[in-house]
Design a protein around this motif. Structure first.
Motif, PDB file in Angstrom:
ATOM      1  N   ALA A   1      32.490  17.309  73.653  1.00 23.27           N
ATOM      2  CA  ALA A   1      31.227  17.323  74.163  1.00 23.27           C
ATOM      3  C   ALA A   1      31.234  18.679  75.118  1.00 23.27           C
ATOM      4  O   ALA A   1      30.316  19.143  75.668  1.00 23.27           O
ATOM      5  CB  ALA A   1      31.190  16.322  75.342  1.00 23.27           C
ATOM      6  N   PHE A   2      32.318  19.591  75.270  1.00 22.89           N
ATOM      7  CA  PHE A   2      32.493  20.511  75.987  1.00 22.89           C
ATOM      8  C   PHE A   2      32.500  21.972  75.271  1.00 22.89           C
ATOM      9  O   PHE A   2      32.676  22.921  75.612  1.00 22.89           O
ATOM     10  CB  PHE A   2      33.503  20.392  77.129  1.00 22.89           C
ATOM     11  CG  PHE A   2      33.305  19.482  78.212  1.00 22.89           C
ATOM     12  CD1 PHE A   2      32.506  19.461  79.283  1.00 22.89           C
ATOM     13  CD2 PHE A   2      33.903  18.147  78.071  1.00 22.89           C
ATOM     14  CE1 PHE A   2      32.127  18.506  80.111  1.00 22.89           C
ATOM     15  CE2 PHE A   2      33.517  17.132  78.744  1.00 22.89           C
ATOM     16  CZ  PHE A   2      32.792  17.362  79.835  1.00 22.89           C
ATOM     17  N   GLU A   3      32.716  21.624  73.900  1.00 25.87           N
ATOM     18  CA  GLU A   3      33.069  22.864  73.041  1.00 25.87           C
ATOM     19  C   GLU A   3      31.967  23.964  73.120  1.00 25.87           C
ATOM     20  O   GLU A   3      32.027  25.116  72.690  1.00 25.87           O
ATOM     21  CB  GLU A   3      33.344  22.326  71.707  1.00 25.87           C
ATOM     22  CG  GLU A   3      34.590  21.538  71.518  1.00 25.87           C
ATOM     23  CD  GLU A   3      34.991  21.219  70.247  1.00 25.87           C
ATOM     24  OE1 GLU A   3      36.183  20.798  69.744  1.00 25.87           O
ATOM     25  OE2 GLU A   3      34.219  20.947  69.307  1.00 25.87           O
ATOM     26  N   ASP A   4      30.666  23.614  73.280  1.00 29.43           N
ATOM     27  CA  ASP A   4      29.538  24.590  72.987  1.00 29.43           C
ATOM     28  C   ASP A   4      29.725  25.702  74.129  1.00 29.43           C
ATOM     29  O   ASP A   4      29.540  26.592  74.077  1.00 29.43           O
ATOM     30  CB  ASP A   4      28.070  23.750  73.246  1.00 29.43           C
ATOM     31  CG  ASP A   4      27.800  23.119  71.933  1.00 29.43           C
ATOM     32  OD1 ASP A   4      28.411  23.011  71.142  1.00 29.43           O
ATOM     33  OD2 ASP A   4      26.823  22.332  71.976  1.00 29.43           O
ATOM     34  N   GLU A   5      30.442  25.203  75.389  1.00 28.19           N
ATOM     35  CA  GLU A   5      30.270  26.161  76.593  1.00 28.19           C
ATOM     36  C   GLU A   5      31.742  26.470  76.835  1.00 28.19           C
ATOM     37  O   GLU A   5      31.778  27.611  77.445  1.00 28.19           O
ATOM     38  CB  GLU A   5      29.806  25.231  77.758  1.00 28.19           C
ATOM     39  CG  GLU A   5      29.241  26.308  78.870  1.00 28.19           C
ATOM     40  CD  GLU A   5      28.449  25.564  79.869  1.00 28.19           C
ATOM     41  OE1 GLU A   5      28.594  25.985  81.158  1.00 28.19           O
ATOM     42  OE2 GLU A   5      28.073  24.221  79.601  1.00 28.19           O
ATOM     43  N   TYR A   6      32.644  25.807  76.662  1.00 24.12           N
ATOM     44  CA  TYR A   6      34.055  26.118  77.180  1.00 24.12           C
ATOM     45  C   TYR A   6      35.024  26.253  75.893  1.00 24.12           C
ATOM     46  O   TYR A   6      34.671  25.690  74.916  1.00 24.12           O
ATOM     47  CB  TYR A   6      34.562  25.011  77.807  1.00 24.12           C
ATOM     48  CG  TYR A   6      33.861  24.680  79.225  1.00 24.12           C
ATOM     49  CD1 TYR A   6      34.243  25.386  80.217  1.00 24.12           C
ATOM     50  CD2 TYR A   6      32.666  24.001  79.042  1.00 24.12           C
ATOM     51  CE1 TYR A   6      33.621  25.070  81.587  1.00 24.12           C
ATOM     52  CE2 TYR A   6      31.924  23.669  80.510  1.00 24.12           C
ATOM     53  CZ  TYR A   6      32.470  24.287  81.600  1.00 24.12           C
ATOM     54  OH  TYR A   6      31.789  24.002  82.688  1.00 24.12           O
ATOM     55  N   LYS A   7      36.029  27.158  76.177  1.00 21.39           N
ATOM     56  CA  LYS A   7      37.265  27.397  75.280  1.00 21.39           C
ATOM     57  C   LYS A   7      38.178  25.884  75.571  1.00 21.39           C
ATOM     58  O   LYS A   7      38.591  25.952  76.783  1.00 21.39           O
ATOM     59  CB  LYS A   7      37.885  28.693  75.897  1.00 21.39           C
ATOM     60  CG  LYS A   7      39.212  28.965  75.112  1.00 21.39           C
ATOM     61  CD  LYS A   7      39.979  30.119  75.201  1.00 21.39           C
ATOM     62  CE  LYS A   7      41.063  30.407  74.483  1.00 21.39           C
ATOM     63  NZ  LYS A   7      41.546  31.796  74.587  1.00 21.39           N
ATOM     64  N   ILE A   8      38.164  25.058  74.659  1.00 25.23           N
ATOM     65  CA  ILE A   8      39.047  23.847  74.959  1.00 25.23           C
ATOM     66  C   ILE A   8      40.408  24.006  74.500  1.00 25.23           C
ATOM     67  O   ILE A   8      40.711  24.536  73.355  1.00 25.23           O
ATOM     68  CB  ILE A   8      38.215  22.791  73.896  1.00 25.23           C
ATOM     69  CG1 ILE A   8      36.870  22.762  74.300  1.00 25.23           C
ATOM     70  CG2 ILE A   8      39.067  21.605  74.266  1.00 25.23           C
ATOM     71  CD1 ILE A   8      36.588  22.456  75.883  1.00 25.23           C
ATOM     72  N   VAL A   9      41.280  23.651  75.308  1.00 24.50           N
ATOM     73  CA  VAL A   9      42.737  23.913  75.023  1.00 24.50           C
ATOM     74  C   VAL A   9      43.204  22.251  75.029  1.00 24.50           C
ATOM     75  O   VAL A   9      43.204  21.684  76.376  1.00 24.50           O
ATOM     76  CB  VAL A   9      43.512  24.707  76.317  1.00 24.50           C
ATOM     77  CG1 VAL A   9      44.930  24.823  75.993  1.00 24.50           C
ATOM     78  CG2 VAL A   9      42.856  26.028  76.051  1.00 24.50           C
ATOM     79  N   LEU A  10      44.011  21.915  74.070  1.00 23.78           N
ATOM     80  CA  LEU A  10      44.421  20.509  74.095  1.00 23.78           C
ATOM     81  C   LEU A  10      46.023  20.773  73.728  1.00 23.78           C
ATOM     82  O   LEU A  10      46.281  21.721  73.275  1.00 23.78           O
ATOM     83  CB  LEU A  10      44.015  19.794  72.927  1.00 23.78           C
ATOM     84  CG  LEU A  10      42.509  19.240  73.101  1.00 23.78           C
ATOM     85  CD1 LEU A  10      42.131  18.653  71.789  1.00 23.78           C
ATOM     86  CD2 LEU A  10      42.435  18.134  74.300  1.00 23.78           C
ATOM     87  N   PHE A  11      47.015  19.891  74.270  1.00 21.12           N
ATOM     88  CA  PHE A  11      48.351  20.057  74.039  1.00 21.12           C
ATOM     89  C   PHE A  11      49.142  18.810  74.192  1.00 21.12           C
ATOM     90  O   PHE A  11      48.583  17.837  74.691  1.00 21.12           O
ATOM     91  CB  PHE A  11      48.942  21.038  75.122  1.00 21.12           C
ATOM     92  CG  PHE A  11      48.792  20.530  76.643  1.00 21.12           C
ATOM     93  CD1 PHE A  11      50.212  20.035  76.935  1.00 21.12           C
ATOM     94  CD2 PHE A  11      47.849  20.686  77.196  1.00 21.12           C
ATOM     95  CE1 PHE A  11      50.191  19.744  78.222  1.00 21.12           C
ATOM     96  CE2 PHE A  11      48.042  20.322  78.550  1.00 21.12           C
ATOM     97  CZ  PHE A  11      49.184  19.584  79.129  1.00 21.12           C
ATOM     98  N   ASP A  12      50.522  18.893  73.743  1.00 15.98           N
ATOM     99  CA  ASP A  12      51.036  17.568  73.917  1.00 15.98           C
ATOM    100  C   ASP A  12      52.396  18.048  74.806  1.00 15.98           C
ATOM    101  O   ASP A  12      52.922  19.146  74.631  1.00 15.98           O
ATOM    102  CB  ASP A  12      51.762  17.155  72.536  1.00 15.98           C
ATOM    103  CG  ASP A  12      50.857  16.473  71.830  1.00 15.98           C
ATOM    104  OD1 ASP A  12      49.739  15.984  72.096  1.00 15.98           O
ATOM    105  OD2 ASP A  12      51.116  16.677  70.387  1.00 15.98           O
ATOM    106  N   TYR A  13      52.830  17.269  75.819  1.00 16.40           N
ATOM    107  CA  TYR A  13      53.937  17.745  76.636  1.00 16.40           C
ATOM    108  C   TYR A  13      55.057  17.389  75.886  1.00 16.40           C
ATOM    109  O   TYR A  13      54.904  16.754  74.888  1.00 16.40           O
ATOM    110  CB  TYR A  13      54.157  16.851  77.860  1.00 16.40           C
ATOM    111  CG  TYR A  13      53.186  16.932  78.941  1.00 16.40           C
ATOM    112  CD1 TYR A  13      52.910  17.795  79.581  1.00 16.40           C
ATOM    113  CD2 TYR A  13      52.170  15.740  79.236  1.00 16.40           C
ATOM    114  CE1 TYR A  13      52.145  17.975  80.884  1.00 16.40           C
ATOM    115  CE2 TYR A  13      51.334  15.922  80.203  1.00 16.40           C
ATOM    116  CZ  TYR A  13      51.258  17.175  81.063  1.00 16.40           C
ATOM    117  OH  TYR A  13      50.358  17.085  82.051  1.00 16.40           O
ATOM    118  N   VAL A  14      56.036  18.360  76.100  1.00 15.26           N
ATOM    119  CA  VAL A  14      57.427  18.281  75.217  1.00 15.26           C
ATOM    120  C   VAL A  14      57.939  16.970  75.321  1.00 15.26           C
ATOM    121  O   VAL A  14      58.004  16.104  76.436  1.00 15.26           O
ATOM    122  CB  VAL A  14      58.599  19.261  75.711  1.00 15.26           C
ATOM    123  CG1 VAL A  14      59.743  18.770  74.996  1.00 15.26           C
ATOM    124  CG2 VAL A  14      57.846  20.650  75.722  1.00 15.26           C
TER     125      VAL A  14
END
Length: 263
Positions: A39-52
């Protein structure tokens, strides 16, 4: 080791947009944000990750010593921010990641613009006048149960944590997520999560913060959300209609609306 590979970092949205980092809670991975982040991709650079130690992270990078406190998880977040050269970012942290984000913002305030804390708790154990939601004996029992039968604990606890008995598929998804986590790593992360105490750090949070509080949350009751709101100087508390501890799964639209209003 390459941080992007180590933490299974996934980037989407606007390449030149303001960075928005989503951090998952205990026993979960970045998949828990799949109904919210787009829902935020139009406006923001989205960063997703997994903790080690979670999801598709590089398991060989896990160290019991590094992750013996929340500090190791804070380090994961800051490593990713440095690797991607992220500044002026919005950090969205669910559950234990709410405190991880707060601690990261205290440590490197220039990188952070705003925090969104979903179901935060600085301490889960009651202490004098402080209501955390659990007696020390409850947490000890929880740890014993995790140690003796992690899969059984996962199946029993996930629906309680999810808190939507009329939608059993949500509890099942959380249980499956717990069960995919290495039991030894999960037990250590649980200990770090449930025995941590970040209350003294809250007044030092240097950025505007949104606290999203659910109704009937067995993990972080309303009194905890109110405490966090009082303790963080520039904060806003929003009480969601959503029930349980995972509104990112049970009420994504309401969660998105609240975050957008804050931003």
């Amino acid at each position: 080791m390459d941080i992007v590979i180590r933490n299974n970092v996934r980037i989407s949205g606007r390449p030149e947009g303001k960075p928005m980092v989503f951090a998952h809670g205990f026993g979960c991975d970045q998949n828990m944000w799949r109904l919210v982040a787009p829902a935020f991709e139009d406006e923001y650079k989205i960063v997703l990750f997994d903790y080690v130690g979670a999801g598709k992270s590089e398991m060989a990078a896990y160290s019991a010593e590094r992750y013996a406190s929340l500090d190791g998880y804070v380090q994961d977040v800051l490593d990713i921010c440095r690797e991607l050269d992220l500044t002026d970012l919005v950090f969205v942290g669910h559950s234990v990641s709410a405190m991880v984000g707060a601690l990261a913002a205290i440590r490197e305030p220039d990188r952070f613009d705003k925090l969104v804390l979903v179901g935060p708790s600085p301490r889960y154990i009651d202490d004098g006048d402080y209501v955390g939601g659990f007696a020390a004996a409850d947490i000890e029992e929880l740890m014993d149960s995790l140690d003796s039968n992690y899969l059984g604990w996962s199946s029993a606890m996930a629906p309680v944590i999810m808190g939507n008995p009329d939608r059993p598929e949500l509890g099942n998804e959380l249980a499956n997520s717990f069960c995919r986590t290495d039991p030894e790593i999960a037990r250590r992360f649980a200990r770090v999560t449930f025995l941590s105490d970040s209350r003294a750090d809250l007044p030092k949070v240097p950025v505007r913060s949104l606290i999203l509080q659910c109704a009937n949350d067995v993990i972080a009751p309303v009194a905890v959300g109110e405490y966090v709101h009082r303790a963080i100087p520039d904060s806003e508390l929003v009480l969601l209609r959503a029930t349980g501890h995972c509104p990112n799964l049970s009420a994504p639209e309401e969660t998105i609306t609240a975050i957008k209003a804050f931003l």
